[in-house]
Design an enzyme around this catalytic site. Structure first.
Site, PDB file in Angstrom:
ATOM      1  N   GLY A 161      17.411  25.821  -1.584  1.00 41.28           N
ATOM      2  CA  GLY A 161      17.517  23.968  -2.391  1.00 41.28           C
ATOM      3  C   GLY A 161      19.190  24.056  -1.538  1.00 41.28           C
ATOM      4  O   GLY A 161      19.042  23.804  -0.732  1.00 41.28           O
ATOM      5  N   SER A 194      16.966  31.053   0.893  1.00 43.88           N
ATOM      6  CA  SER A 194      17.970  30.340   1.399  1.00 43.88           C
ATOM      7  C   SER A 194      19.187  30.107  -0.106  1.00 43.88           C
ATOM      8  O   SER A 194      20.119  30.525   0.728  1.00 43.88           O
ATOM      9  CB  SER A 194      17.615  28.718   1.735  1.00 43.88           C
ATOM     10  N   ALA A 195      19.102  28.441   0.000  1.00 47.00           N
ATOM     11  CA  ALA A 195      20.807  28.581  -1.152  1.00 47.00           C
ATOM     12  C   ALA A 195      20.419  29.640  -2.281  1.00 47.00           C
ATOM     13  O   ALA A 195      21.564  30.392  -2.189  1.00 47.00           O
ATOM     14  CB  ALA A 195      20.146  27.389  -1.442  1.00 47.00           C
ATOM     15  N   HIS A 231      19.043  29.783   7.430  1.00 47.03           N
ATOM     16  CA  HIS A 231      18.404  28.823   8.898  1.00 47.03           C
ATOM     17  C   HIS A 231      19.999  28.476  10.291  1.00 47.03           C
ATOM     18  O   HIS A 231      20.388  27.850  10.805  1.00 47.03           O
ATOM     19  CB  HIS A 231      19.208  27.515   8.211  1.00 47.03           C
ATOM     20  N   GLU A 270      15.843  31.751  11.350  1.00 44.31           N
ATOM     21  CA  GLU A 270      14.757  31.228   9.852  1.00 44.31           C
ATOM     22  C   GLU A 270      13.527  32.477  10.354  1.00 44.31           C
ATOM     23  O   GLU A 270      13.428  32.812  11.796  1.00 44.31           O
ATOM     24  CB  GLU A 270      13.945  30.279  10.446  1.00 44.31           C
TER      25      GLU A 270
END
Length: 325
Positions: A161, A194-195, A231, A270
Site C-alpha cells: 500500500g 511492496s510497502a 516495483h 514485479e
C-alpha cells in the site's frame, strides 16, 4: 587508541544492540560482551578488557579499514516486490515460496498488518481467504491490542500500500522496535510485500509512494542492512516521457554526501522475492532484480542468485567516529 575504540564501541552498542562488530577474516571469540574489535595480533573486548593474542590478524591501528556488522540472530524474511503480478491472482506467483517459508517454522496463524491501507477490515478480508486456502489462519493486528498481538505472533505479514502511511501507523502504534525484536531476536518469520518490504529496510528512502502522511522518521524496521526499491521499472527506450527513470533516481540518491545515511539498493522487479534465512539471501520469484551498489555501475541479478554478501554492512571507522562525535 583504546580510548578511541572505547568511544566507537559504546556508540555502536547503543545504535546496534543486536549486532556484533568484527573485522574481516577474524572468527568470533567466545566472550560475554556483544562487541569485538581486532587489533594487531590481538582480539580486544573493550567492555570486559579481555585480550587474546592471535597470529596473522590484520592491523587496524593505522589503516582504519572497513569493519562489518554480523547479525547475532538469524532472521527469517520473505520480501516480495508486490502482491499482484500480471497473469497471476493475488499472491499466487509467490504461493509455493510463502507456504514453504511458513511450514519450515511450523506456523499455523499469521498476524496480518494492513496499516499501508486506509480500510483495514477490507484489506484483511482480501488476504484471509488466500491464506486460509493454504491452510493458515489469519489475525488482523487492528482487531487486537497491537503490542500484545505482535508479542504473541507466530509470523507477521505486512501488506503493501502506501509506505508512508504504513510506517507512520507502525510508529503511532509503538510496534516498530517490538517487531524488530520479535524478528531479529525471537526469530519469527516476517513476510513483506511492496510497502511491507520497504519497511523491512533501514529506511524508506527508496519507496515509490507519495508522502500522503508524515511519519516521525524515515528510519524503518532495519531487518536488513540495505534498502529495497519494489516495483522496479527498467528504462523504456521507446517512451516519450522525459522524466527521470527509476535507475536515475536511485543513482541520484547515491550521490548524496557522506554525512547522509545512504544505503545500497536492491531493485525488485514485479515478481521478485528475496528470501533471507539467517546469513543467506537468495533471489527467488519469476523475474531478475537490479542491484545498485554505491559507487559502482548497476548490476543485473539473475534468479536464484546468492545475495548473502549484502547482509554484511561495511562502514568506515573514521567516518563513523566523525558522525558519532
Amino acid at each position: 587508541m583504546k580510548q578511541l575504540f572505547h568511544i566507537l564501541v559504546q556508540n555502536f552498542t547503543k545504535l546496534h544492540p543486536l549486532q556484533h562488530v568484527i573485522t574481516r577474516n577474524v572468527n568470533r571469540c567466545k566472550c560475554k560482551t556483544p562487541v569485538y574489535i581486532t587489533s594487531k595480533k590481538k582480539i580486544i573486548s573493550i567492555k570486559h578488557l579481555v585480550i587474546k593474542k592471535r597470529r596473522k590478524s590484520p592491523c587496524i591501528y593505522e589503516e582504519f579499514p572497513k569493519i562489518r556488522f554480523i547479525p547475532m540472530s538469524k532472521p527469517h524474511l520473505l520480501l516480495l516486490s508486490s502482491s499482484k503480478v500480471h497473469g497471476y491472482e493475488f499472491l499466487e506467483y509467490a504461493a509455493s515460496d510463502i507456504k514453504n517459508f511458513l511450514n519450515k517454522s511450523g506456523v499455523s496463524t499469521v498476524l496480518f498488518v494492513p496499516y499501508a491501507a486506509v480500510d483495514h477490515d477490507a484489506y484483511l478480508k482480501k488476504v484471509t481467504p488466500v491464506f486460509n486456502k493454504w491452510g493458515y489462519q489469519v489475525e488482523g493486528i487492528h482487531n487486537n491490542n497491537p503490542i500484545e498481538a505482535v508479542k504473541k505472533a507466530e509470523a507477521i505479514f505486512v501488506g503493501g500500500g502506501n509506505t508512508f502511511l504504513l510506517l507512520k501507523t507502525l510508529y503511532d502504534k509503538q510496534v516498530v522496535n517490538l517487531i524488530r525484536e520479535r524478528v531479529l531476536k525471537g526469530g519469527i518469520p516476517y513476510i513483506g510485500s511492496s510497502a511491507g518490504t520497504n519497511v523491512a529496510a533501514p529506511t524508506i528512502h527508496n519507496t515509490n509512494d507519495m508522502p500522503i502522511v508524515y511519519p516521525q522518521s524515515f528510519s524503518a524496521l532495519n531487518l536488513i542492512p540495505f534498502n529495497i526499491n519494489p516495483h522496479y521499472l527498467d528504462p523504456d527506450s521507446t517512451s516519450k516521457h522525459k522524466g527521470e527513470t527509476r535507475e536515475e533516481r536511485i543513482l541520484q540518491y547515491h550521490e548524496l554526501p557522506p554525512e547522509y545515511p545512504v544505503h545500497h539498493v536492491l531493485g525488485l522487479r514485479e515478481g521478485c522475492t528475496l528470501h533471507v534465512d539467517g546469513d543467506v539471501a537468495i533471489l527467488k520469484g519469476i523475474a531478475n532484480a537490479r542491484l545498485f551498489l554505491r559507487g559502482k555501475p548497476p548490476q543485473e541479478i539473475p534468479l536464484e542468485s546468492n545475495l548473502s554478501h549484502l547482509l554484511t554492512k561495511n562502514i568506515c571507522v573514521e567516518q563513523e567516529l566523525q558522525i558519532l562525535q
